[in-house]
Design an enzyme around this catalytic site. Structure first.
Site, short mmCIF file in Angstrom:
data_model
loop_
_atom_site.label_atom_id
_atom_site.label_comp_id
_atom_site.label_asym_id
_atom_site.label_seq_id
_atom_site.Cartn_x
_atom_site.Cartn_y
_atom_site.Cartn_z
N HIS A 24 0.74 -1.19 0.08
CA HIS A 24 -0.19 -0.06 0.01
C HIS A 24 0.90 1.11 -0.10
O HIS A 24 1.25 1.73 0.92
CB HIS A 24 -1.01 -0.25 1.09
N LEU A 412 -20.51 4.75 12.55
CA LEU A 412 -19.73 5.27 11.39
C LEU A 412 -20.76 4.91 9.92
O LEU A 412 -21.37 3.72 10.05
CB LEU A 412 -18.46 4.98 11.08
C1 LIG Z 1 -5.92 14.26 11.01
C2 LIG Z 1 -6.89 14.03 9.83
C3 LIG Z 1 -6.74 13.17 8.90
C4 LIG Z 1 -7.98 12.72 7.84
C5 LIG Z 1 -7.68 11.81 7.12
C6 LIG Z 1 -8.06 10.47 7.72
C7 LIG Z 1 -7.90 9.30 6.60
C8 LIG Z 1 -9.08 9.27 5.63
C9 LIG Z 1 -8.96 8.08 4.77
C10 LIG Z 1 -10.12 8.18 3.84
C11 LIG Z 1 -11.52 7.54 4.38
C12 LIG Z 1 -12.59 7.40 3.25
C13 LIG Z 1 -13.84 6.81 3.95
C14 LIG Z 1 -15.01 6.88 2.92
O1 LIG Z 1 -15.33 7.88 2.20
S1 LIG Z 1 -15.65 5.15 2.66
C15 LIG Z 1 -16.30 5.42 1.14
C16 LIG Z 1 -15.54 5.21 -0.24
N1 LIG Z 1 -16.12 5.58 -1.42
C17 LIG Z 1 -16.93 4.85 -2.36
O2 LIG Z 1 -16.96 3.67 -2.10
C18 LIG Z 1 -17.55 5.57 -3.38
C19 LIG Z 1 -17.41 4.56 -4.61
N2 LIG Z 1 -15.79 4.59 -5.03
C20 LIG Z 1 -15.08 5.51 -5.31
O3 LIG Z 1 -15.21 6.70 -5.61
C21 LIG Z 1 -13.63 4.99 -5.50
O4 LIG Z 1 -13.42 3.68 -5.71
C22 LIG Z 1 -12.53 5.41 -4.50
C23 LIG Z 1 -12.34 7.05 -4.25
C24 LIG Z 1 -13.08 4.96 -2.84
C25 LIG Z 1 -11.06 5.16 -4.62
O5 LIG Z 1 -10.61 5.54 -5.78
P1 LIG Z 1 -9.55 4.69 -6.74
O6 LIG Z 1 -9.88 3.36 -6.62
O7 LIG Z 1 -9.70 5.38 -8.26
O8 LIG Z 1 -8.23 4.94 -5.83
P2 LIG Z 1 -6.96 5.81 -6.47
O9 LIG Z 1 -6.16 4.92 -7.56
O10 LIG Z 1 -7.34 7.00 -6.39
O11 LIG Z 1 -6.26 5.59 -5.17
C26 LIG Z 1 -5.68 4.15 -4.44
C27 LIG Z 1 -5.03 4.44 -3.26
O12 LIG Z 1 -6.00 5.07 -2.45
C28 LIG Z 1 -6.48 4.06 -1.47
N3 LIG Z 1 -7.93 4.16 -1.23
C29 LIG Z 1 -8.95 4.19 -2.09
N4 LIG Z 1 -10.15 4.36 -1.45
C30 LIG Z 1 -9.96 4.42 -0.14
C31 LIG Z 1 -10.97 4.46 0.98
N5 LIG Z 1 -12.23 4.41 0.69
N6 LIG Z 1 -10.27 4.48 2.38
C32 LIG Z 1 -8.98 4.54 2.43
N7 LIG Z 1 -8.11 4.35 1.29
C33 LIG Z 1 -8.30 4.24 0.11
C34 LIG Z 1 -6.14 2.82 -1.70
O13 LIG Z 1 -5.74 1.96 -0.68
C35 LIG Z 1 -4.73 3.31 -2.59
O14 LIG Z 1 -3.78 3.41 -1.57
P3 LIG Z 1 -2.73 2.43 -1.32
O15 LIG Z 1 -3.32 1.15 -0.79
O16 LIG Z 1 -1.86 2.11 -2.53
O17 LIG Z 1 -1.70 2.72 -0.12
#
Ligand SMILES: CCCCCCCCCCCCCC(=O)SCCNC(=O)CCNC(=O)[C@H](O)C(C)(C)COP(=O)(O)OP(=O)(O)OC[C@H]1O[C@@H](n2cnc3c(N)ncnc32)[C@H](O)[C@@H]1OP(=O)(O)O
Length: 413
Positions: A24, A412
């Protein structure tokens, strides 16, 4: 809200400390409990990285591709809210032809709680077409972890245009929202996921209770069980015509203080839990049509609240090709929120909840197995939703060891 991947099993991801499955690239750089540390319960509990001065937080937004620009979404503007609503309608689908699409009112409720920051509602626009192509949001939340109450961001609604998937845009959105959260001097976050990319705090399971089996089965949303006839299913899932607990009534504004106290007492028993003050209770629980529904049982003698239950409703659309119906079908889904009993048994109270849900046109009622919810599933004919897990994560906070869902007083979505 559906179709997550199976529960994490550390052995699947690590072998003698080296990763055997997948890497990841992004998550390995983040302050979260890494998968290879999943079995290690000796690491200290608490923040993974110390906070810095807010003035040291990167002031400028992360770079995007030249043809895109960041926007901050004003969810209280009807136009902006409609844009986000339409974007989710087209792109939030988790399965082909099946789509949960929260209403505008629901989005306003979920994204604009007391003290919300507009800057945490992050969009990406295509400069040429002006179309929204990505979104992520955070809302402030106080979450107690063991004996520490921590100001966090609840991150959700990460969504990328289906044509722009797998291009590593998600990590940029996550980094940008993290930057904006840190600018408000907040260093921790809670978020749900369907994939396991770091060690979850807990892994919950959705259970579903059909209220309108005929519609669900006709629409292809649910299956008629083996050797089950439709008439049997209709009979099996019938609920009473009216709630049966004396003193059961809808929550009103005058109940806010009583409910706050009542919820606080109840939630204090869990290892991790939401901390609600009166403003939060007013926002998160006061009934709003087709959004949030809250009921109380009040003692006729003392007028004190003895029991409390709540659920939120979200429509789910199934389009043509996935349905045995020739047209789109909208299934009304309800999700259990927080429930507390002191006098009534939880199954009895939840039977009243199913009854009022049915009256409100809900077709299926879901509940996560958090808090004491598992105690009513069998009696009230809930079925485990196959593969429907939700992993809870904390950002920049390590918990000694994962919790059972029954130790979690936090919902959540
Ligand atoms: C201090 C404050 C901190 C704040 C931030 C706290 C963290 C918040 C974290 C987010 C919490 C969100 C909570 C919700 O909203 S959960 C709801 C998620 N949304 C959906 O299911 C809606 C439909 N899906 C989509 O729009 C896309 O499939 C998404 C956007 C989900 C991924 O689009 P895509 O498939 O085109 O991905 P990429 O090629 O751009 O990027 C790939 C990288 O991104 C990582 N990835 C992808 N999706 C998620 C996910 N849901 N949580 C964590 N990580 C995720 C992935 O492991 C990989 O990284 P790595 O495995 O290689 O390392």
């Amino acid at each position: 809200m559906s179709d997550p991947k199976p529960k994490p099993n550390p052995k699947e991801y690590t072998s003698g400390g080296s990763r055997t499955m997948t890497t990841h690239e992004f998550w390995e750089t983040q302050p979260v409990v890494q998968l290879e540390d999943m079995g290690d319960t000796t690491l200290p509990e608490g923040p993974i990285q110390p906070p810095t001065l807010v003035s040291e937080v990167r002031q400028e937004p992360y770079n995007l591709r030249e043809d895109y620009e960041w926007i901050t979404c004003d969810m209280k503007s009807d136009d902006m809210c409609s844009e986000v609503y339409n974007f989710f309608k087209d792109h939030y689908a988790q399965k082909l032809n099946c789509n949960v699409h929260p209403s505008k009112e629901w989005l306003m409720w979920a994204l604009c709680p007391p003290g919300y920051h507009q800057s945490w509602h992050v969009g990406v626009r295509d400069k040429a077409t002006k179309k929204l192509v990505a979104f992520i949001s955070g809302v402030p939340a106080r979450i107690r972890v063991r004996d520490k109450v921590i100001s966090m961001a609840n991150i959700n609604f990460l969504c990328i245009d289906t044509d722009l998937r797998s291009r590593r845009l998600a990590p940029i959105l996550i980094m940008e929202v993290t930057r904006r959260v840190r600018l408000k001097n907040i260093w921790q976050a809670a978020y749900p996921s369907r994939d396991v990319v770091s060690r979850p705090v807990t892994t919950c399971q959705y259970w579903g209770r059909m209220l309108n089996p005929k519609k669900l089965i006709d629409a292809g949303y649910a299956d008629l069980g083996e050797r089950m006839k439709m008439s049997m299913a209709v009979k099996l899932y019938k609920v009473p015509d009216a709630p049966s607990t004396p003193g059961f009534r809808e929550m009103g504004p005058f109940d806010v203080f009583g409910v706050t106290e009542f919820l606080r007492n109840y939630l204090s028993q869990f290892g991790i839990a939401a901390c609600f003050d009166a403003d939060d209770v007013e926002h998160w629980f006061l009934p709003r049509e087709d959004v949030i529904h809250t009921y109380l049982v009040v003692s006729p003698e003392t007028s004190e609240i003895t029991d409390f239950c709540s659920f939120y409703t979200v429509p789910f659309t199934i389009s043509d090709s996935d349905s045995r119906n020739p047209k789109n079908t909208t299934v009304q889904c309800a999700y259990s929120y927080y429930n507390v009993v002191t006098q009534t048994s939880l199954p009895k109270l939840m039977n009243d909840v199913l009854t009022v849900s049915k009256q409100k046109g809900v077709d299926i009622f879901y509940a996560l197995d958090v808090m004491q919810n598992a105690s009513f599933f069998t009696e009230l004919k809930f079925r485990r939703s196959e593969g429907a897990h939700l992993h809870y994560h904390l950002y920049n906070y390590r918990l000694g060891s994962p919790l059972n869902p029954s130790e979690v007083g936090l919902v959540l979505w």
